[in-house]
Design a protein around this motif. Structure first.
Motif, short mmCIF file in Angstrom:
data_model
loop_
_atom_site.label_atom_id
_atom_site.label_comp_id
_atom_site.label_asym_id
_atom_site.label_seq_id
_atom_site.Cartn_x
_atom_site.Cartn_y
_atom_site.Cartn_z
N ILE A 116 4.56 4.10 13.45
CA ILE A 116 5.78 3.35 13.13
C ILE A 116 5.73 2.97 11.65
N ASP A 117 6.68 3.45 10.87
CA ASP A 117 6.69 3.18 9.43
C ASP A 117 7.50 1.93 9.13
N VAL A 118 6.80 0.92 8.62
CA VAL A 118 7.49 -0.33 8.28
C VAL A 118 7.87 -0.26 6.79
N ASP A 119 9.07 0.21 6.55
CA ASP A 119 9.56 0.41 5.19
C ASP A 119 10.24 -0.84 4.64
N GLY A 120 10.61 -1.80 5.52
CA GLY A 120 11.48 -2.88 5.06
C GLY A 120 12.75 -2.24 4.50
N THR A 166 -1.45 2.51 5.37
CA THR A 166 -0.66 2.32 4.16
C THR A 166 0.46 3.36 4.07
N HIS A 167 1.54 2.97 3.42
CA HIS A 167 2.71 3.85 3.30
C HIS A 167 3.37 3.67 1.91
N GLY A 168 2.51 3.50 0.89
CA GLY A 168 3.01 3.36 -0.49
C GLY A 168 3.35 1.92 -0.83
N ASP A 214 5.93 0.72 -2.93
CA ASP A 214 7.35 0.40 -2.88
C ASP A 214 8.18 1.60 -2.40
N HIS A 215 7.48 2.54 -1.71
CA HIS A 215 8.12 3.73 -1.12
C HIS A 215 8.62 4.72 -2.16
N ARG A 216 8.08 4.64 -3.40
CA ARG A 216 8.42 5.68 -4.37
C ARG A 216 7.69 6.97 -4.02
N LEU A 225 8.40 6.62 13.93
CA LEU A 225 9.55 5.76 14.21
C LEU A 225 9.70 4.71 13.10
N HIS A 226 10.88 4.14 13.00
CA HIS A 226 11.15 3.09 12.01
C HIS A 226 11.77 1.89 12.75
N PRO A 227 11.27 0.69 12.54
CA PRO A 227 11.81 -0.46 13.27
C PRO A 227 13.32 -0.67 13.09
ZN LIG Z 1 8.96 5.39 5.03
#
Ligand SMILES: [Zn+2]
Length: 278
Positions: free
Chosen positions: A20-24, A93-95, A97-99, A222-224
């Motif tokens: 599950i990717d928590v991107d905000g 971890t997923h970066g 700031d998602h750059r 998935l993304h919340p």
């Molecule tokens: Zn993402």
């Protein structure tokens, strides 16, 4: 006699990772721009509601998942990060700031990885061992950069339907590559199109049938703010109903799958050593 090395532990026929990717709102900001308040408004749902619905759902099924956090989203809501850890899920971890990593220099990328990892470790109290690159866009250098601080797994490259041990720097521990799939991602189903959740669950069920018959691995992404919405959350629930009813699919966190795979590679090496001697 050659030692038998099973593909999956405890007689399981296949494996499933729920990631599950928590991107905000940082994923849509990187994609659509900081001034696109339509997408930012939609993605606010991530940390405010979607994450909590998914946590409840996972608790109901007693399933442990892997949450890949954007560094800034973790900083924004450390309470949410800690709630995920307290419920027994993995944090990766997923970066920062998602750059996109493919637009960064090697040193920028290294800095981004370390900063995200250290911030999450400080806030969550556990050090991430896995990484998924923003937009699944790593560079040819990403795996070697992951080896340096001792990351154990990466989920960026679909090299097949099983994990692959990657060792660009042969002097360091391998990074286990877990294959992602565009067709196991909620984005194409619910953002690029708006499909009924039961059809999405059906799509994933049909894929799992093949994965199970072949003894392979399936990794959901998935993304919340998407799968945490009311209807889309039912796609996950209906899919999990099927997986659990099968009774022989190992549903595990990515770090546990990576650890198993490392041990399995070692056993295979030993087994082939024994075979050579005899
Ligand atoms: Zn993402």
């Amino acid at each position: 006699m050659t030692k038998q090395v099973p593909v999956w532990p405890a007689g399981h026929r296949a494996a499933l990772v729920v990631s599950i990717d928590v991107d905000g709102e940082y994923g849509v900001m990187a994609e659509h721009g900081e001034d696109d308040w339509y997408w930012r408004g939609q993605a606010k749902y991530d940390l405010e509601a979607g994450l909590w619905r998914l946590l409840e759902l996972l608790d109901d099924y007693d399933i442990k998942a892997t949450f890949c956090w954007v560094g800034l989203a973790a900083k924004e809501r450390p309470d949410a990060l800690r709630a995920v850890v307290e419920r027994g899920h993995e944090i990766a971890t997923h970066g920062w700031d998602h750059r996109v990593y493919s637009r960064m220099s090697r040193s920028e990328q290294r800095e981004d990885l370390i900063r995200t990892r250290e911030t999450i470790a400080e806030l969550a109290g556990v050090t991430p061992v896995g990484h998924k690159s923003p937009f699944w866009r790593p560079t040819a250098e990403t795996v070697a950069l992951l080896q340096e601080p001792g990351f154990q797994w990466n989920m960026d490259l679909a090299l097949g339907d099983l994990p692959v041990a990657m060792r660009p720097d042969p002097t360091r521990h391998p990074v286990i590559q877990l294959p992602p799939s565009r067709w196991w991602d909620d984005y194409p189903f619910f953002i690029e199109q708006s499909l009924p959740p039961r059809l999405v669950a059906e799509f994933w069920r049909e894929d799992l049938e093949i994965v199970r018959a072949e003894g392979k691995l399936m990794c959901l992404t998935l993304h919340p703010w998407i799968s945490g919405r009311p209807g889309p959350s039912r796609a996950l629930a209906q899919f999990l109903d099927t997986v659990i009813a099968l009774g022989d699919v190992w549903i595990a966190r990515a770090d546990h799958v990576a650890l198993w795979w490392r041990e399995r590679e070692r056993d295979l090496e030993e087994a082939s050593g024994t075979a050579t001697e005899s």
